[in-house]
Design a protein around this motif. Structure first.
Motif, PDB file in Angstrom:
ATOM      1  N   UNK A  92       5.596  -3.985  17.755  1.00  0.00           N
ATOM      2  CA  UNK A  92       5.056  -5.155  18.173  1.00  0.00           C
ATOM      3  C   UNK A  92       3.853  -5.661  17.363  1.00  0.00           C
ATOM      4  N   UNK A  93       2.977  -4.683  16.675  1.00  0.00           N
ATOM      5  CA  UNK A  93       2.012  -5.174  15.819  1.00  0.00           C
ATOM      6  C   UNK A  93       2.689  -6.141  14.589  1.00  0.00           C
ATOM      7  N   UNK A  94       3.844  -5.427  14.195  1.00  0.00           N
ATOM      8  CA  UNK A  94       4.511  -5.835  13.111  1.00  0.00           C
ATOM      9  C   UNK A  94       5.141  -7.279  13.401  1.00  0.00           C
ATOM     10  N   UNK A  95       5.567  -7.365  14.662  1.00  0.00           N
ATOM     11  CA  UNK A  95       6.291  -8.614  14.938  1.00  0.00           C
ATOM     12  C   UNK A  95       5.134  -9.844  14.832  1.00  0.00           C
ATOM     13  N   UNK A  96       3.987  -9.388  15.415  1.00  0.00           N
ATOM     14  CA  UNK A  96       2.855 -10.466  15.292  1.00  0.00           C
ATOM     15  C   UNK A  96       2.261 -10.689  14.016  1.00  0.00           C
ATOM     16  N   UNK A  97       2.312  -9.758  13.146  1.00  0.00           N
ATOM     17  CA  UNK A  97       1.933  -9.821  11.847  1.00  0.00           C
ATOM     18  C   UNK A  97       2.985 -10.838  11.038  1.00  0.00           C
TER      19      UNK A  97
END
Ligand code: GLU
Length: 307
Positions: A92-97
């Motif tokens: 999820x963090x990577x998707x936001x980044x």
């Protein structure tokens, strides 16, 4: 202990961080979410929020679960351990980044020492919004000043403007650990939680969580923030104020005190009933309306008051 009763669409949860044994304050939060869920014929889940290993004494999780069982709580389905969900949290963090909604921040605590502070702590000044050369970085999510508003069932309408009240906030820490705000949003959604019932100390985290839900396309649950138990000095009962672990003797006297602290009227003879009958009575008569707008329950063994 698990139950398999028929269920309405309601899904509630108790989500302790295993930083120590269960004390009266955490038992109060557990009871509030349990009674809300049971009175609504819903499911009640337990999630161990073990995302900060340096703060977690070994065995605290099993101690918490044992104490919950001892006090007659029955949860639905298996207990979810957040530490086992790290890959999903990171995705999820990577998707936001990758969408540019979050970015790497190289600011150390020291670098931020002079930043403006507000009621939520340091207001991140946006130093790394346009990039950083630092090697060790946290990940922050971008915020805006569009007001985020929600109606808390007990505390009424709440509004925050994140950019000026917290600034862009951390979702992955510099030490590589996932931040609470991201983990809680990810797992409330993954577990289908419809109602978040917890202590008022988390009321002002809620707009950050709603912000993340919106960015991630997740449903926003309903919220009810209950007063927290404080000692005579007005300090939250907890590890830092030396709150003792709840006793594992006869659970009934403390359970009755807990119900009174939650504003419930409890007949004097209930104390001699079985644990199951006390819970059944409390569920049938559950009415938290008297706690509306209350922020603190003064907890001293012989006296209960509200502020
Ligand atoms: N793990 C948090 C705590 O123990 C509670 C999280 C929540 O209820 O949202 O304070």
């Amino acid at each position: 202990m698990t139950t398999s009763e028929p269920s309405s669409g309601y899904v509630g949860r108790f989500a302790p961080s295993p930083t120590g044994p269960l004390h009266f304050g955490s038992l109060l939060a557990a009871a509030a979410s349990y009674l809300e869920a049971k009175a609504a014929h819903g499911r009640w889940l337990v999630r161990i929020e073990d995302i900060d290993p340096p703060r977690e004494p070994p065995g605290a999780d099993t101690e918490i679960l044992r104490a919950l069982e001892h006090y007659g709580f029955a949860w639905d389905g298996p207990v979810l351990y957040q530490s086992r969900e790290a890959a999903r949290h990171r995705a999820l963090v990577e998707a936001l980044v990758s969408r540019g909604a979050a970015y790497a921040c190289g600011c150390s605590r020291r670098a931020l020492a002079g930043a403006r502070r507000g009621p939520l702590g340091i207001i991140y000044p946006g130093t790394c919004r346009n990039g950083t050369r630092a090697r060790r970085t946290a990940i922050r999510v971008r915020t805006t000043d569009a007001p985020i508003t929600f109606d808390d069932r007990l505390q009424g309408r709440q509004t925050q403007r994140l950019e000026s009240e917290s600034g862009d906030f951390v979702i992955l820490r510099r030490d590589g650990l996932i931040a609470y705000q991201l983990a809680v949003v990810a797992d409330d959604a993954a577990q289908g939680v419809t109602e978040v019932v917890r202590g008022i100390d988390l009321l002002d985290s809620t707009p950050r969580q709603i912000h993340l839900q919106r960015l991630l396309g997740l449903r926003t649950p309903a919220y009810a923030h209950f007063p927290i138990a404080v000692n005579a000095r007005g300090e939250k009962l907890g590890k830092s104020t030396g709150a003792p672990a709840v006793s594992l003797g006869d659970p009934r006297p403390l359970l009755l005190a807990l119900l009174r602290a939650l504003g419930q009227s409890v007949p004097a003879d209930l104390g001699s009933a079985s644990l199951a009958s006390i819970w059944a009575f409390a569920t049938r008569h559950w009415d938290p309306g008297g706690l509306a707008g209350r922020r603190q329950v003064l907890w001293m063994p012989e006296k209960i008051g509200y502020r």
